[in-house]
Enzyme design. Structure first.
Site, PDB file in Angstrom:
ATOM      1  N   HIS A  53       0.851  -1.623  -0.027  1.00 40.25           N
ATOM      2  CA  HIS A  53       0.163  -0.556   0.022  1.00 40.25           C
ATOM      3  C   HIS A  53       1.324   1.238   0.188  1.00 40.25           C
ATOM      4  CE1 HIS A  53      -3.922   1.475  -0.111  1.00 40.25           C
ATOM      5  NE2 HIS A  53      -4.156   1.592   1.297  1.00 40.25           N
ATOM      6  N   ASN A  95      -5.999   7.450   4.628  1.00 39.81           N
ATOM      7  CA  ASN A  95      -7.104   8.170   4.211  1.00 39.81           C
ATOM      8  C   ASN A  95      -7.597   9.868   4.899  1.00 39.81           C
ATOM      9  OD1 ASN A  95      -7.647   7.347   6.790  1.00 39.81           O
ATOM     10  ND2 ASN A  95      -9.811   6.011   7.402  1.00 39.81           N
ATOM     11  N   ASN A 137      -8.653   4.659  -1.326  1.00 36.82           N
ATOM     12  CA  ASN A 137      -8.953   5.705  -0.253  1.00 36.82           C
ATOM     13  C   ASN A 137      -8.102   6.770  -0.137  1.00 36.82           C
ATOM     14  OD1 ASN A 137     -11.061   4.612   1.362  1.00 36.82           O
ATOM     15  ND2 ASN A 137      -9.920   2.825   2.354  1.00 36.82           N
TER      16      ASN A 137
END
Length: 196
Positions: free
Chosen positions: A23, A71, A117
């Site tokens: 990620h 996020n 996100n």
């Protein structure tokens, strides 16, 4: 000549728990770009992230890795863009991409968030989706229920080598992408094949 890309942002999560995870591919790219330019990203509270300004390959670039969680990335991106009066279309956001195989990358302008996100929050804070993206392939686990564990998992040795190779290729095309030759940069990058 005006630069088409003035700011490069790497999406990721902060802290040692998330270091070298899939990620964080975007943040890893921005760290690599700073190193290539002989710079180090340093904490900058007013931009909510790690920041460096580099002169590299004839470009003047602001680099940012938000130190917010993924996020909340838009908070940091908007803070830096507002401070330097950088328009959304001059921003390149580097992020991990499940829908591309490891060791590949694509440049894209605009589009949705695709469930990412970090992109979702960036679109919300900038008030537009009209910014450029560097999509860094991490592959897909094959089962949507496994996605969270997969993206938060650490990169393996082969994946790290593939990312390093594609980072090098992105750096080769970035000067063109940033100076009005986006189509040429896309053609070259999109034909790049990962090492097996």
């Amino acid at each position: 000549m005006a630069q088409d890309i003035v700011m490069v942002v790497g999406l990721g999560n902060p802290g040692s728990d998330y270091e070298n995870t899939r990620h964080n591919a975007g943040a890893l790219f921005v760290e690599a770009l700073a190193r290539e330019a002989g710079q180090t990203l340093r904490p900058e509270k007013k931009y909510h992230g790690l920041y460096a300004r580099i002169q590299w390959q004839g470009l003047d670039l602001h680099l940012l890795n938000p130190s917010t969680f993924m996020n909340r990335s838009g908070t940091a991106i908007k803070a830096l863009a507002d401070f330097f009066k950088i328009s959304p279309e001059q921003i390149l956001v580097a992020h991990d991409e499940l829908d591309l195989p490891p060791g590949t990358a694509k440049l894209k302008k605009g589009g949705g968030h695709g469930g990412h996100n970090g992109l979702r929050d960036t679109i919300a804070h900038l008030g537009t989706n009209d910014f450029q993206r560097l999509r860094l392939g991490i592959g897909h686990p094959g089962d949507s229920r496994k996605v969270t564990g997969f993206v938060l998992g650490r990169l393996g040795k082969q994946e790290t080598e593939q990312l390093t190779a594609v980072f090098d290729e992105v750096m080769r095309v970035l000067p063109d992408a940033a100076s009005g030759k986006l189509a040429a940069a896309m053609n070259r990058l999109h034909s790049f094949k990962p090492t097996p």
